[in-house]
Each structure stands twice: as structure tokens, then as C-alpha cells.
Design a protein around this motif. Structure first.
Motif, PDB file in Angstrom:
ATOM      1  N   PRO A  63       0.817  -1.215   0.000  1.00 41.15           N
ATOM      2  CA  PRO A  63       0.000   0.000   0.000  1.00 41.15           C
ATOM      3  C   PRO A  63       0.849   1.262   0.000  1.00 41.15           C
ATOM      4  O   PRO A  63       2.032   1.230   0.341  1.00 41.15           O
ATOM      5  N   VAL A  64       0.233   2.383  -0.369  1.00 39.00           N
ATOM      6  CA  VAL A  64       0.850   3.686  -0.139  1.00 39.00           C
ATOM      7  C   VAL A  64       0.818   3.953   1.363  1.00 39.00           C
ATOM      8  O   VAL A  64      -0.188   3.715   2.025  1.00 39.00           O
ATOM      9  N   ALA A  65       1.924   4.449   1.907  1.00 44.15           N
ATOM     10  CA  ALA A  65       1.981   4.818   3.324  1.00 44.15           C
ATOM     11  C   ALA A  65       1.748   6.321   3.455  1.00 44.15           C
ATOM     12  O   ALA A  65       2.325   7.114   2.707  1.00 44.15           O
ATOM     13  N   VAL A  66       0.905   6.703   4.387  1.00 45.22           N
ATOM     14  CA  VAL A  66       0.553   8.112   4.572  1.00 45.22           C
ATOM     15  C   VAL A  66       0.866   8.486   6.012  1.00 45.22           C
ATOM     16  O   VAL A  66       0.344   7.872   6.948  1.00 45.22           O
ATOM     17  N   ALA A  86       6.051   5.473   6.834  1.00 50.53           N
ATOM     18  CA  ALA A  86       6.478   6.079   5.571  1.00 50.53           C
ATOM     19  C   ALA A  86       7.891   5.645   5.201  1.00 50.53           C
ATOM     20  O   ALA A  86       8.180   5.331   4.032  1.00 50.53           O
ATOM     21  N   ILE A  87       8.790   5.621   6.183  1.00 50.55           N
ATOM     22  CA  ILE A  87      10.164   5.179   5.921  1.00 50.55           C
ATOM     23  C   ILE A  87      10.173   3.708   5.499  1.00 50.55           C
ATOM     24  O   ILE A  87      10.877   3.316   4.548  1.00 50.55           O
ATOM     25  N   ALA A  88       9.390   2.883   6.194  1.00 55.89           N
ATOM     26  CA  ALA A  88       9.340   1.459   5.851  1.00 55.89           C
ATOM     27  C   ALA A  88       8.803   1.257   4.441  1.00 55.89           C
ATOM     28  O   ALA A  88       9.277   0.373   3.702  1.00 55.89           O
ATOM     29  N   ALA A  89       7.823   2.058   4.040  1.00 54.49           N
ATOM     30  CA  ALA A  89       7.281   1.930   2.689  1.00 54.49           C
ATOM     31  C   ALA A  89       8.336   2.253   1.645  1.00 54.49           C
ATOM     32  O   ALA A  89       8.509   1.518   0.655  1.00 54.49           O
ATOM     33  N   LEU A  90       9.080   3.328   1.843  1.00 53.82           N
ATOM     34  CA  LEU A  90      10.123   3.694   0.881  1.00 53.82           C
ATOM     35  C   LEU A  90      11.216   2.639   0.839  1.00 53.82           C
ATOM     36  O   LEU A  90      11.762   2.344  -0.233  1.00 53.82           O
ATOM     37  N   ALA A  91      11.536   2.059   1.999  1.00 54.04           N
ATOM     38  CA  ALA A  91      12.537   0.983   2.024  1.00 54.04           C
ATOM     39  C   ALA A  91      12.055  -0.227   1.244  1.00 54.04           C
ATOM     40  O   ALA A  91      12.870  -0.962   0.661  1.00 54.04           O
ATOM     41  N   ASP A  92      10.727  -0.438   1.232  1.00 56.32           N
ATOM     42  CA  ASP A  92      10.148  -1.557   0.474  1.00 56.32           C
ATOM     43  C   ASP A  92       9.833  -1.175  -0.965  1.00 56.32           C
ATOM     44  O   ASP A  92       9.132  -1.915  -1.665  1.00 56.32           O
ATOM     45  N   GLU A 139       4.568  16.583   9.794  1.00 58.75           N
ATOM     46  CA  GLU A 139       5.469  15.443  10.008  1.00 58.75           C
ATOM     47  C   GLU A 139       6.764  15.590   9.211  1.00 58.75           C
ATOM     48  O   GLU A 139       7.628  14.706   9.265  1.00 58.75           O
ATOM     49  N   GLN A 140       6.907  16.714   8.474  1.00 59.78           N
ATOM     50  CA  GLN A 140       8.007  16.825   7.515  1.00 59.78           C
ATOM     51  C   GLN A 140       9.380  16.800   8.174  1.00 59.78           C
ATOM     52  O   GLN A 140      10.279  16.074   7.734  1.00 59.78           O
ATOM     53  N   ALA A 141       9.560  17.583   9.226  1.00 58.51           N
ATOM     54  CA  ALA A 141      10.885  17.637   9.869  1.00 58.51           C
ATOM     55  C   ALA A 141      11.277  16.277  10.439  1.00 58.51           C
ATOM     56  O   ALA A 141      12.419  15.822  10.258  1.00 58.51           O
ATOM     57  N   GLU A 142      10.352  15.628  11.105  1.00 55.73           N
ATOM     58  CA  GLU A 142      10.642  14.304  11.652  1.00 55.73           C
ATOM     59  C   GLU A 142      10.930  13.311  10.540  1.00 55.73           C
ATOM     60  O   GLU A 142      11.831  12.454  10.667  1.00 55.73           O
ATOM     61  N   PHE A 143      10.197  13.424   9.430  1.00 55.22           N
ATOM     62  CA  PHE A 143      10.402  12.516   8.301  1.00 55.22           C
ATOM     63  C   PHE A 143      11.801  12.693   7.719  1.00 55.22           C
ATOM     64  O   PHE A 143      12.513  11.704   7.461  1.00 55.22           O
ATOM     65  N   LYS A 203      16.769   6.031   0.446  1.00 56.86           N
ATOM     66  CA  LYS A 203      16.759   7.071  -0.571  1.00 56.86           C
ATOM     67  C   LYS A 203      15.332   7.294  -1.084  1.00 56.86           C
ATOM     68  O   LYS A 203      14.588   6.338  -1.304  1.00 56.86           O
ATOM     69  N   ALA A 204      14.971   8.558  -1.241  1.00 63.00           N
ATOM     70  CA  ALA A 204      13.639   8.894  -1.757  1.00 63.00           C
ATOM     71  C   ALA A 204      13.714  10.207  -2.518  1.00 63.00           C
ATOM     72  O   ALA A 204      14.621  11.025  -2.293  1.00 63.00           O
ATOM     73  N   ARG A 205      12.804  10.398  -3.429  1.00 65.80           N
ATOM     74  CA  ARG A 205      12.734  11.664  -4.162  1.00 65.80           C
ATOM     75  C   ARG A 205      11.301  12.199  -4.103  1.00 65.80           C
ATOM     76  O   ARG A 205      10.329  11.451  -4.200  1.00 65.80           O
TER      77      ARG A 205
END
Length: 557
Positions: free
Chosen positions: A469-472, A496-502, A512-516, A526-528
């Protein structure tokens, strides 16, 4: 040919209910196809229905993994049938879930015309159905995929049938077994759709008539034995199945955690003092506002007439209950609007209106029309851009003209002509608002724009390119779940981090941006960023920014 002549011609037999239904259809249709999914209730209902179609479980209502034990299953079955016939759950086309609401609004207008005709004649019945079908509240509920338009339709059908039985006992048109069948069908389906609300309105109406007249022998002819058997056959199978499937949990939650709290306090910040519904009625019943004072005057002056008496007993007890209940939402009183429409139609069809009622109606109608037009310009100023200006001007002019032209024609000619003009202009103005302007106000439609951004980046799971799924992180509106699919992971930064890792996409809300970003650096993932959506979360009034991230695949050595 005069307007009265047209009414006489097109109100014979089945024509009056059919034309009233057509008016409701035209008033609600633009929003059905144009409006994006709405938060929060509509998207919750639609998502729960989509999950029924996906899982094949048509007994237990769920939103993702959470049981949704608030309303009975009726609306979900109607929506599921509509989607199965016209679309597919995977397509996430909200219009398919809205068709039952549109049909409910049409049923309400048709039943209103049918019931009024028994007391006041076909032309008055047609006017009553037209008033109800064009009201701002019903034509809005007609394009929202939830219970209220269907509740209005089924409750109005039950009360119209009850009214015809009452009229038959007062030397009105005969009412046979079909009328009784429609009464029990309307009442039973209303219960299956929204529990005791429709039953309450019908019961209060009957009790009001009994208390007024000190007798009600006509109630004995309802066909109680076979009617209750029919009701049990409609409601019983699901009630038994959900009791077994949830070990009784549905009922304890529905009544103990949802219905009962509404009776003792303002649930979910929806509390309001008595008078709330009364103050909003001139706005929500527009363009019938033109005749609202005349309707109230007739309710007092003509209270000894059977039709007026029935309308008063339909309207007053239920309206008092809605005003006395601490939890208030604008649509709660919709099942009583048929009674307003009867009284308005009866008043306008027996001119002249009293001078005070006439001038109050003119003033109220003009005022509400101008308020609606001004609200449209405000919406444009807050959320529109220059390309939306023509749609905003058109919508504002139509709604303001509905109030002003209705009042002016009532002053210069007659109230019936003024009403016809106000109804026609309101339908056009409401259609322009729901079908043209509102869908263009991009800051209001965060979920729809997020879906489109993911689709453009080829990150939407149903495209079959990236896994679900998309993580939000930090944004949890139901419309986003409906848009992205049932597995959508509504979580926090770690999800969100786990989703990008997958190698799955992620959506991050601004708070949540600063914590992200910090967690992203620590994890080495890595993400863009592929999209940025800014706007208003109108469910809570917060300015919101959503950033969409795509995974960067790891490089093979």
C-alpha cells in the motif's frame, strides 16, 4: 397556456409524482458526477461498501480493519448493487456509490407529490413535490453517498402512504393493499438504512394525530400482522447475521456508543443549542423560503383541515425532537421537509397570501438568495483562481437571481409564478455550484489531487507498477483511503520510511516533515519528492501540505 393550466394538465394520475421525481433528478444530477469524494462521512460509507464488494462480506461493516458499527447495512447494500451494476469497486468511481442517494431524493419528491394529492388535489401535489425536489438541502444530499437522501425518500414514502390511509378515512381517495404495502416497505427500508429515525418520525406523526383527535380507528387498517411479518423479513436476516458475526457487538456499539450519546450530548463536536435547525431552515429549504411564512400561517389557520392537520403532526413533533437533541447536523430535519412542502404548496395554490406572510416571504427569499450568491463569491475569493471567475459569477448570479426574481415576481404578479421562477433558477444555480464551480476549487480537494499526482508519477498501486500500500504519515482523511485503495497505510513517519525501504510510495503531511527528513537521513533510505499538494483540510479547518515521495531503487553492484 397559463401556469395553472399546465399544472392541471401535467398533474393527472402518475404524472405529478413522475414530474416531481424528474425535478429532483435534475437538481441532484450535476453533483453526482462532478463532485470529488467528500470527507468524512461520504468517503467512509463508500469505502466500507467497496470493502464489501472486495471481500464478499455483506454482513459486517468495516472501514479498513476497523468495525463500523454505527448505521445498519441498508445503504451499503444499495450502494453495492449500484456499483455492481454500473462500475467496479477497483475503479473507485464515486458516482456509482451516489446513485442510491439520487434515487432516494427522487423517491422523496415523488412520494411527497403522491401524498399531498390525496388531500389537496393533483396540481397542489405536483407543486409540493417540485418544492421538495428543488430544495437546497435535498438536492445536495442527492449527490452524497450516505444515508440521508435515502432516509428522506423511504420515510416520505411511508408517511405519504399513511396520509392516504388517513385521507381515505376522511372521504378522500380510496387506499387499498398497495398503499399499505408501500407504507410497510418504506418504513422497513428506512429502518434498515438508518435505524430508528424514520420509525420515530412516522410514530410521532401517528401519535400526534391520535392525541389531536382523541381517536385513530384508521390505524387498525394498516395490515399489522402481515406488515410486521414483512418488516421482519426485510430486517431480520441481516439483524440475526450481524448479531452472530459480531457476538452482539454491533448493537452495543451502535446504540451504546453512537445513538445514545447523541441524545445526551453534542457528539463529535456537533452540539448546538435549541433553535439551530429553525434558524437554518430558511437557507436549507430555499427556494421554498418564499412560502415559508405562508406555510406556517396556513398550519395555524387551516389546522382543522385533514391535510393540514396531517402535515402539522408530521412536522411539529419530530422537529421538536430534533431541536431538543443535543447533537445536531444540518441534514437531521430532512425527513420533515415533505410536510413543509405540503403546507407551502397548499398556501400558494389558494391565493391570495396574507399581506404579512407575502412580504415576509419576499424578504426572506431575496435575503437568502443574496446570501448564497455572496457565499459563492467568498468561496471563489478564498479557494479559486482567475480561471474560475466565470463559473463563480454565473453561479452567484443564478442563486441571487433565484431569490430576487422569486420575490419580485411574487410582488408584481403572483406567488405561483414567483415560486416557479425561483425553483428553476435554484436548480440551475445549484447545478452550477455542484457541477461547475466547486469541483474547480482545487485547494479543497487534497485527496483527489494526491491521487492524480501519484497516477501521473506512475505510483498509484492499481496501475500495477508499484506494490501496495501507499503509506501516509499524518493525514488520515477517508477520501484518501477511498482514492488509493483499502490497503492504504494511515500511519506515522516510521510507516512512511518502511514503505520507501520496500520501494513503495509515501505521502507525508507538513507537520510530520521535519521528523520525516530526520528519520530518512538516519535510515539511509533514498527517496525523491515527486509532488507537493497544498490546500485546506475542510474537515478540521487546517491548512495542509502533502508531499509525495517515490522510492529510489537500490543500485546493484
Amino acid at each position: 397556456m397559463s401556469l395553472q393550466a399546465y399544472l392541471d394538465r401535467f398533474s393527472r394520475g402518475w404524472r405529478a409524482p413522475a414530474i416531481a421525481a424528474l425535478i429532483a433528478f435534475l437538481a441532484g444530477l450535476p453533483g453526482v458526477f462532478a463532485m470529488p469524494p467528500l470527507d468524512r462521512d461520504e468517503s467512509r460509507f463508500a469505502q466500507a461498501t467497496a470493502q464489501m464488494l472486495e471481500t464478499g462480506d455483506f454482513v459486517v461493516i468495516k472501514f479498513q480493519e476497523q468495525p463500523r458499527f454505527k448505521k445498519p447495512v441498508g445503504i451499503h447494500w444499495l450502494q453495492a448493487a449500484s456499483v455492481a451494476l454500473t462500475s467496479d469497486a477497483a475503479d473507485r468511481e464515486i458516482w456509482a456509490y451516489r446513485l442510491p442517494s439520487l434515487l432516494g431524493a427522487m423517491l422523496a419528491a415523488a412520494a411527497c407529490a403522491w401524498g399531498a394529492a390525496a388531500f389537496f388535489g393533483g396540481p397542489t401535489g405536483l407543486v409540493a413535490g417540485a418544492i421538495l425536489g428543488s430544495t437546497f438541502l435535498l438536492s445536495t444530499e442527492a449527490f452524497i453517498a450516505k444515508t440521508d437522501a435515502v432516509l428522506a425518500g423511504t420515510t416520505t414514502l411511508a408517511l405519504a402512504a399513511l396520509a392516504r390511509l388517513y385521507a381515505a378515512s376522511r372521504d378522500g381517495p380510496p387506499a387499498g393493499r398497495l398503499t399499505r404495502l408501500l407504507f410497510w416497505l418504506g418504513l422497513s427500508v428506512s429502518i434498515l438504512v438508518k435505524g430508528p429515525v424514520g420509525l420515530m418520525v412516522v410514530t410521532l406523526t401517528a401519535l400526534g394525530l391520535w392525541a389531536w383527535e382523541r381517536k385513530a380507528p384508521w390505524l387498525k387498517d394498516l395490515g399489522w400482522i402481515w406488515g410486521l411479518i414483512l418488516m421482519a423479513a426485510i430486517i431480520g436476516p441481516w439483524a440475526a447475521a450481524v448479531t452472530v458475526a459480531t457476538d452482539g457487538g454491533f448493537w452495543t456499539t451502535a446504540f451504546g456508543a453512537d445513538f445514545a450519546p447523541k441524545l445526551v450530548g453534542g457528539q463529535e463536536s456537533h452540539g448546538a443549542p435549541p433553535g439551530y435547525h429553525t434558524l437554518l431552515t430558511p437557507l436549507l429549504i430555499f427556494p421554498g423560503t418564499l412560502l415559508l411564512p405562508a406555510a406556517l400561517a396556513l398550519a395555524w389557520r387551516g389546522r382543522d383541515e385533514p391535510g393540514v392537520r396531517f402535515a402539522v403532526c408530521w412536522l411539529v413533533p419530530a422537529f421538536i425532537v430534533f431541536e431538543a437533541t443535543p447533537t445536531k447536523l444540518v441534514h437531521y430535519t430532512l425527513p420533515t421537509y415533505g410536510a413543509f412542502a405540503w403546507l407551502m404548496a397548499a398556501a400558494v395554490m389558494r391565493p391570495p397570501l396574507g399581506a404579512l406572510a407575502r412580504w415576509l416571504g419576499i424578504g426572506l427569499c431575496a435575503f437568502v438568495g443574496v446570501v448564497l450568491g455572496t457565499a459563492v463569491i467568498y468561496l471563489y475569493g478564498e479557494y479559486g483562481d482567475p480561471t474560475d471567475l466565470p463559473a463563480a459569477i454565473l453561479t452567484a448570479l443564478l442563486l441571487a437571481a433565484a431569490g430576487l426574481a422569486g420575490g419580485w415576481l411574487t410582488w408584481r404578479r403572483d406567488a405561483l409564478t414567483g415560486l416557479a421562477a425561483a425553483c428553476a433558477l435554484t436548480i440551475l444555480g445549484h447545478g452550477a455550484l455542484a457541477g461547475l464551480l466547486a469541483p474547480r476549487l482545487d485547494p479543497l480537494w487534497l485527496s483527489k489531487r494526491t491521487e492524480r499526482a501519484l497516477e501521473a508519477a506512475r505510483l498509484l498501486p492499481r496501475q500495477g507498477i508499484v506494490p501496495p500500500p501507499v503509506a501516509v504519515a499524518g493525514y488520515a482523511e477517508p477520501s484518501l483511503v477511498f482514492a488509493l485503495g483499502t490497503p492504504t497505510d494511515l500511519g506515522d513517519v516510521p510507516e512512511a520510511i518502511a514503505a520507501l525501504a520496500d520501494e513503495r510510495p509515501a505521502v507525508v503531511e507538513g507537520r510530520e516533515q521535519a521528523e520525516f527528513e530526520a528519520a530518512l537521513r538516519r535510515s539511509g533510505v533514498k527517496a525523491r519528492e515527486v509532488g507537493k499538494i497544498e490546500g485546506l483540510d475542510y474537515s478540521n479547518g487546517d491548512e495542509t501540505t502533502l508531499r509525495i515521495y517515490a522510492p529510489v531503487p537500490s543500485q546493484s553492484p
